[in-house]
Design a protein around this motif. Structure first.
Motif, PDB file in Angstrom:
ATOM      1  N   PHE A  17       0.828  -1.207   0.000  1.00  8.84           N
ATOM      2  CA  PHE A  17       0.000   0.000   0.000  1.00  8.84           C
ATOM      3  C   PHE A  17       0.861   1.255   0.000  1.00  8.84           C
ATOM      4  O   PHE A  17       0.606   2.205  -0.754  1.00  8.84           O
ATOM      5  CB  PHE A  17      -0.923   0.013   1.217  1.00  8.84           C
ATOM      6  CG  PHE A  17      -1.486   1.377   1.528  1.00  8.84           C
ATOM      7  CD1 PHE A  17      -2.383   1.994   0.666  1.00  8.84           C
ATOM      8  CD2 PHE A  17      -1.082   2.065   2.670  1.00  8.84           C
ATOM      9  CE1 PHE A  17      -2.878   3.266   0.936  1.00  8.84           C
ATOM     10  CE2 PHE A  17      -1.574   3.320   2.946  1.00  8.84           C
ATOM     11  CZ  PHE A  17      -2.468   3.921   2.078  1.00  8.84           C
ATOM     12  N   ASP A  18       1.906   1.262   0.850  1.00  6.09           N
ATOM     13  CA  ASP A  18       2.774   2.445   0.933  1.00  6.09           C
ATOM     14  C   ASP A  18       3.413   2.741  -0.424  1.00  6.09           C
ATOM     15  O   ASP A  18       3.469   3.901  -0.861  1.00  6.09           O
ATOM     16  CB  ASP A  18       3.858   2.226   1.990  1.00  6.09           C
ATOM     17  CG  ASP A  18       3.321   2.347   3.406  1.00  6.09           C
ATOM     18  OD1 ASP A  18       2.275   2.998   3.579  1.00  6.09           O
ATOM     19  OD2 ASP A  18       3.936   1.781   4.329  1.00  6.09           O
ATOM     20  N   ARG A  19       3.897   1.699  -1.107  1.00 11.85           N
ATOM     21  CA  ARG A  19       4.539   1.908  -2.407  1.00 11.85           C
ATOM     22  C   ARG A  19       3.534   2.468  -3.420  1.00 11.85           C
ATOM     23  O   ARG A  19       3.840   3.398  -4.173  1.00 11.85           O
ATOM     24  CB  ARG A  19       5.115   0.587  -2.923  1.00 11.85           C
ATOM     25  CG  ARG A  19       6.399   0.154  -2.216  1.00 11.85           C
ATOM     26  CD  ARG A  19       7.107  -0.921  -3.040  1.00 11.85           C
ATOM     27  NE  ARG A  19       6.255  -2.083  -3.233  1.00 11.85           N
ATOM     28  CZ  ARG A  19       6.185  -3.122  -2.398  1.00 11.85           C
ATOM     29  NH1 ARG A  19       6.946  -3.137  -1.308  1.00 11.85           N
ATOM     30  NH2 ARG A  19       5.395  -4.155  -2.661  1.00 11.85           N
ATOM     31  N   MET A  20       2.320   1.899  -3.431  1.00  3.51           N
ATOM     32  CA  MET A  20       1.294   2.330  -4.371  1.00  3.51           C
ATOM     33  C   MET A  20       0.876   3.772  -4.091  1.00  3.51           C
ATOM     34  O   MET A  20       0.785   4.600  -5.004  1.00  3.51           O
ATOM     35  CB  MET A  20       0.066   1.405  -4.279  1.00  3.51           C
ATOM     36  CG  MET A  20      -1.009   1.668  -5.316  1.00  3.51           C
ATOM     37  SD  MET A  20      -2.508   0.669  -5.041  1.00  3.51           S
ATOM     38  CE  MET A  20      -1.838  -0.992  -5.000  1.00  3.51           C
ATOM     39  N   PHE A  21       0.677   4.096  -2.819  1.00  2.40           N
ATOM     40  CA  PHE A  21       0.206   5.426  -2.448  1.00  2.40           C
ATOM     41  C   PHE A  21       1.276   6.480  -2.754  1.00  2.40           C
ATOM     42  O   PHE A  21       0.973   7.548  -3.304  1.00  2.40           O
ATOM     43  CB  PHE A  21      -0.160   5.445  -0.962  1.00  2.40           C
ATOM     44  CG  PHE A  21      -0.666   6.770  -0.471  1.00  2.40           C
ATOM     45  CD1 PHE A  21      -1.844   7.319  -0.980  1.00  2.40           C
ATOM     46  CD2 PHE A  21       0.029   7.491   0.488  1.00  2.40           C
ATOM     47  CE1 PHE A  21      -2.315   8.552  -0.538  1.00  2.40           C
ATOM     48  CE2 PHE A  21      -0.439   8.718   0.940  1.00  2.40           C
ATOM     49  CZ  PHE A  21      -1.603   9.249   0.423  1.00  2.40           C
ATOM     50  N   GLU A  22       2.531   6.185  -2.407  1.00  2.00           N
ATOM     51  CA  GLU A  22       3.611   7.147  -2.669  1.00  2.00           C
ATOM     52  C   GLU A  22       3.787   7.359  -4.171  1.00  2.00           C
ATOM     53  O   GLU A  22       4.018   8.483  -4.632  1.00  2.00           O
ATOM     54  CB  GLU A  22       4.917   6.642  -2.045  1.00  2.00           C
ATOM     55  CG  GLU A  22       4.914   6.636  -0.522  1.00  2.00           C
ATOM     56  CD  GLU A  22       4.648   8.007   0.074  1.00  2.00           C
ATOM     57  OE1 GLU A  22       5.166   8.990  -0.483  1.00  2.00           O
ATOM     58  OE2 GLU A  22       3.907   8.086   1.075  1.00  2.00           O
ATOM     59  N   ARG A  23       3.685   6.278  -4.940  1.00  2.00           N
ATOM     60  CA  ARG A  23       3.811   6.374  -6.396  1.00  2.00           C
ATOM     61  C   ARG A  23       2.696   7.231  -6.967  1.00  2.00           C
ATOM     62  O   ARG A  23       2.909   8.072  -7.850  1.00  2.00           O
ATOM     63  CB  ARG A  23       3.786   4.965  -6.986  1.00  2.00           C
ATOM     64  CG  ARG A  23       4.445   4.832  -8.336  1.00  2.00           C
ATOM     65  CD  ARG A  23       4.750   3.397  -8.677  1.00  2.00           C
ATOM     66  NE  ARG A  23       3.633   2.505  -8.406  1.00  2.00           N
ATOM     67  CZ  ARG A  23       3.721   1.425  -7.634  1.00  2.00           C
ATOM     68  NH1 ARG A  23       4.866   1.106  -7.046  1.00  2.00           N
ATOM     69  NH2 ARG A  23       2.675   0.653  -7.440  1.00  2.00           N
ATOM     70  N   ASP A  24       1.473   7.033  -6.473  1.00  2.00           N
ATOM     71  CA  ASP A  24       0.324   7.791  -6.975  1.00  2.00           C
ATOM     72  C   ASP A  24       0.442   9.274  -6.605  1.00  2.00           C
ATOM     73  O   ASP A  24       0.129  10.153  -7.429  1.00  2.00           O
ATOM     74  CB  ASP A  24      -0.984   7.221  -6.413  1.00  2.00           C
ATOM     75  CG  ASP A  24      -1.328   5.870  -7.025  1.00  2.00           C
ATOM     76  OD1 ASP A  24      -0.683   5.494  -8.026  1.00  2.00           O
ATOM     77  OD2 ASP A  24      -2.225   5.196  -6.493  1.00  2.00           O
TER      78      ASP A  24
END
Length: 339
Positions: free
Chosen positions: A49-56
């Motif tokens: 989730f952290d990777r996806m959210f930071e990327r977005d």
């Protein structure tokens, strides 16, 4: 998951994140965002989730959408909230020239009846239940939809997006109904009509199909992502090769044993005598003239006047080039084949 499907999921996820952050009247914590938006809630781990959210977040900022970060509680400065300030994403008043207004009006025809998507609506509802104040006016019209009168549009559009083979019944210009099996490549609005360009499996070649000629239900016939669209495919090229639409009925007299191409499309055939027959075919400007002229003295255009004039002009050009005249070229001594 096919590339087209993954791209669609990402676009929906970014749009839902924008709605959540722009609709909230106060900063929203990362945990509440995860719990509220389906794409984040489906993350398999905190790290994912952290990777996806930071990327977005990074992608939205690169697009020029400012995401502000604020400490939610002064006693716990490690807990921050996120929000998009509407005032920073609102355009100033803009004036348009008459031609620009006309272009916008045409574009608006394809964006009618906009509504917020189901996933975004559910996300905003969860945020509201979690105590986040939501401004409903910001979310209005967030999901544009294209409306068409062709019943097959939605199914065909889904197949193009998913790269999924389909089969359907299709009515040709001459009225003949046949079942087609295709790999959809692209949807294109061409001269005010929607067309599908695709690879016709049965014919082993590229074809274009007008959506208004689809009959019945479009059926899926294979797995999504089971083929790839050629990198050099240009829909306009395939549509340029489309025969012109019929603009009425042409009456033509042809000698027996001649004009098989014309006869195949005939809606009526009347035998005049032992040498001539009269047929009615769909009149396609340019194409019908060409077919009649190609038969020389074995065919005579009867109507409409536009066809007769076009055939005579083409034959006169040939006669002039060879030192003759069109009347001699089209004259027949048969009682059934008038000059």
């Amino acid at each position: 998951m096919s590339p087209a499907s993954a791209s669609a999921d990402k676009t929906e996820r970014l749009l839902n994140l924008i709605l959540a952050l722009k609709s909230a009247r106060r900063p929203v914590s990362k945990q509440k965002i995860r719990e509220s938006l389906p794409a984040y809630a489906a993350a398999t781990s905190d790290e994912a989730f952290d990777r996806m959210f930071e990327r977005d977040k990074d992608e939205l900022r690169e697009m020029g959408i400012p995401i502000s970060t604020t400490v939610i509680d002064v006693l716990f400065d490690d807990e921050v909230g996120y929000r998009i300030d509407s005032s920073e994403t609102t355009l100033p008043a803009i004036s348009f020239e008459p031609d620009e207004v006309a272009a916008l009006a045409l574009a608006a025809r394809a964006w009618s009846t906009a509504s917020i998507s189901g996933a975004a609506s559910a996300g905003l509802r969860k945020l509201r239940l979690a105590g986040v104040e939501i401004d409903e006016s910001v979310a209005a019209g967030a999901e544009p939809r294209i409306r068409t009168k062709e019943p097959a549009f939605e199914a065909v559009h889904a197949a193009v997006s998913a790269l999924q083979p389909i089969t359907f019944d299709y009515r040709r210009n001459d009225g003949e109904l046949s079942t087609r099996h295709v790999q959809p490549w692209a949807l294109k609005n061409w001269h005010g009509r929607w067309y599908l360009t695709a690879f016709d499996v049965d014919r082993g070649d590229e074809r274009a199909f007008r959506l208004s000629r689809f009959e019945g239900t479009v059926r899926r016939k294979g797995r999504p992502g089971s083929y790839a669209v050629p990198s050099d495919h240009v829909p306009e090229v395939a549509l340029e090769a489309q025969p012109p639409e019929p603009v009425g009925t042409a009456v033509i007299r042809v000698r027996h044993g001649r004009g098989h191409t014309l006869r195949r499309n005939a809606s009526r055939t009347t035998e005049l005598d032992e040498r001539w027959a009269e047929i009615e075919v769909p009149y396609q400007r340019g194409t019908t003239e060409r077919d009649v002229v190609a038969l020389g003295t074995h065919a005579v255009a009867v109507s409409p006047a536009e066809l007769v004039t076009g055939v005579r002009a083409a034959l006169q050009a040939v006669a002039d080039a060879h030192g003759g005249n069109a009347d001699a070229a089209t004259h027949s001594d048969a009682t059934g084949g008038p000059a």
